[in-house]
Design an enzyme around this catalytic site. Structure first.
Site, PDB file in Angstrom:
ATOM      1  N   ASP A  94       0.858  -1.190   0.000  1.00  0.00           N
ATOM      2  CA  ASP A  94       0.000   0.000   0.000  1.00  0.00           C
ATOM      3  C   ASP A  94       0.899   1.247   0.000  1.00  0.00           C
ATOM      4  O   ASP A  94       1.816   1.363   0.829  1.00  0.00           O
ATOM      5  CB  ASP A  94      -0.850  -0.062   1.285  1.00  0.00           C
ATOM      6  CG  ASP A  94      -1.973   0.949   1.301  1.00  0.00           C
ATOM      7  OD1 ASP A  94      -2.397   1.409   0.223  1.00  0.00           O
ATOM      8  OD2 ASP A  94      -2.459   1.264   2.420  1.00  0.00           O
ATOM      9  N   ASN A 277     -10.314   0.373  -0.018  1.00  0.00           N
ATOM     10  CA  ASN A 277      -9.328   0.281   1.065  1.00  0.00           C
ATOM     11  C   ASN A 277      -9.930   0.643   2.407  1.00  0.00           C
ATOM     12  O   ASN A 277     -10.501   1.741   2.559  1.00  0.00           O
ATOM     13  CB  ASN A 277      -8.179   1.260   0.794  1.00  0.00           C
ATOM     14  CG  ASN A 277      -7.279   0.822  -0.331  1.00  0.00           C
ATOM     15  OD1 ASN A 277      -7.595  -0.097  -1.069  1.00  0.00           O
ATOM     16  ND2 ASN A 277      -6.141   1.486  -0.460  1.00  0.00           N
TER      17      ASN A 277
HETATM   18  P1  13P Z   1      -9.050   4.587   5.782  1.00  0.00           P
HETATM   19  O1  13P Z   1      -8.188   5.440   6.658  1.00  0.00           O
HETATM   20  O2  13P Z   1     -10.294   5.296   5.366  1.00  0.00           O
HETATM   21  O3  13P Z   1      -9.337   3.267   6.391  1.00  0.00           O
HETATM   22  O4  13P Z   1      -8.234   4.300   4.427  1.00  0.00           O
HETATM   23  C1  13P Z   1      -7.226   3.336   4.358  1.00  0.00           C
HETATM   24  C2  13P Z   1      -6.490   3.367   3.081  1.00  0.00           C
HETATM   25  O5  13P Z   1      -6.900   3.960   2.098  1.00  0.00           O
HETATM   26  C3  13P Z   1      -5.214   2.636   2.988  1.00  0.00           C
HETATM   27  O6  13P Z   1      -4.527   2.915   1.820  1.00  0.00           O
END
Ligand code: 13P
Length: 333
Positions: A94, A277
């Protein structure tokens, strides 16, 4: 060099194709620790939902990337033990912020990486993304890129200024980079405080903040430009108010935490949005459960007695997202 195929993982290509055609989205859940991973795998195995395990830069710093990668390998075996005969599990980086980081993840067995060069000028974003794509595709690893800037803070990714993805750029970007999916900015943002109170209205009955709607017009314009191309939404926690209430009632302090309403995510899942996500919601579920145990049983000091309930609560949350929000249950029988 370890290929993700040797450890039973899959890349996102087929998964996304089916999700776009089927009008559902794949959950991408971040993990940093064993309890989160157990809860994700239990929920996915029980619902037979394909799943993306995400490792962020912060998670790598916290838990060590080698350990997380072996945990993902263990997760495949654990899923089988739970009776999921053909687990569809992706291990995804990520917010990779450099070629070297993406390369090291490809080399150690990740099946998907994100190169987030969205804060760079357009041409530099293209150049870096293409470099990662050229490398990753040699090993059949899929690549997510990002255009547009999300607001909010997530681990070590922070942006002061956000701007929506410009639909007029997406064809050029996708064609020149060869990326497999595109994260776009349509009003979601990272963290538990997605909107400032001045951006919201207030529900007169509950006094809670009501956030502005996502920019579905931008999403639809992008879909028109790139028909069937996999779109990703970051920052898609809904910040369940019941968790915020439990946290605040048990010594916590999360005033005016607000997320993306689940109906809007459900609607987005039916479009070309095929990866959503979610990280903050799991943090909230965990924190709410732990705070409650600490408050109810001040004498408790066995971590299993508070991490266990936290794990159960996260599993409940993941199952709810899979079944009621993303619609991915039963898609990996
Ligand atoms: P949130 O903070 O809304 O859970 O998003 C997580 C995310 O996009 C990780 O890349």
């Amino acid at each position: 060099m370890v290929s993700y195929k040797e450890i039973g993982l899959v890349n996102t290509r087929e998964m996304f194709k089916k999700a776009v055609a089927g009008g559902y989205a794949i959950p991408a859940f971040n993990f940093n620790n064993m309890e989160q991973l157990q809860a994700i795998i239990q929920a996915s195995a029980e619902t037979k939902s394909p799943v993306i395990l995400q490792v962020s830069k912060g998670a790598r710093n916290y838990a060590n990337q080698t350990l997380l990668r072996y945990m993902a390998e263990g997760a495949v075996e654990y899923a089988k033990e739970l009776g999921w005969e053909h687990p569809q599990i992706v291990l995804h980086l990520d917010h990779g912020d450099s070629f070297e980081l993406c390369k090291s993840c490809v080399d150690m067995g990740f099946s998907s990486v994100m190169i987030d060069a969205s804060s760079l000028p357009y041409e530099e974003n293209i150049a870096l993304t293409k470099k990662v794509v050229d490398y990753a595709h040699q090993y059949d690893v899929t690549v997510e890129a990002e255009l547009g800037v999300l607001a909010g803070v997530e681990d070590e990714v922070a942006a002061e200024e956000s701007h929506y993805t410009r639909p007029e750029e997406v064809i050029d970007f996708a064609t020149r980079t060869g990326c497999d999916s595109l994260a776009i900015s349509i009003g979601t943002s990272h963290g538990a405080y997605k909107f400032k109170p001045e951006q919201c209205t207030r529900d007169p009955k509950t006094g809670r903040l009501v956030p502005p709607p996502l920019a579905f017009d931008v999403l639809h314009e992008i879909e028109k430009k790139l028909p069937g191309f996999p779109i990703v939404l970051h920052g898609s926690s809904s910040v369940p108010q019941e968790y915020v209430d439990i946290i605040n009632a048990n010594g916590g302090k999360l005033p005016d935490a607000v997320g993306i309403p689940e109906e809007q995510l459900r609607e987005a899942s039916k479009s070309a949005v095929c990866k959503i996500n979610i990280d903050s919601d799991s943090r909230l579920a965990m924190t709410a459960a732990i705070r409650k145990v600490f408050n109810d049983k001040p004498g408790e000091f066995d971590p299993r007695k508070y991490l266990g309930p936290a794990r159960d609560e996260m599993k409940k949350l993941y199952m709810h997202k899979i079944i009621n929000v993303l619609g991915s249950d039963g898609k990996a029988e």
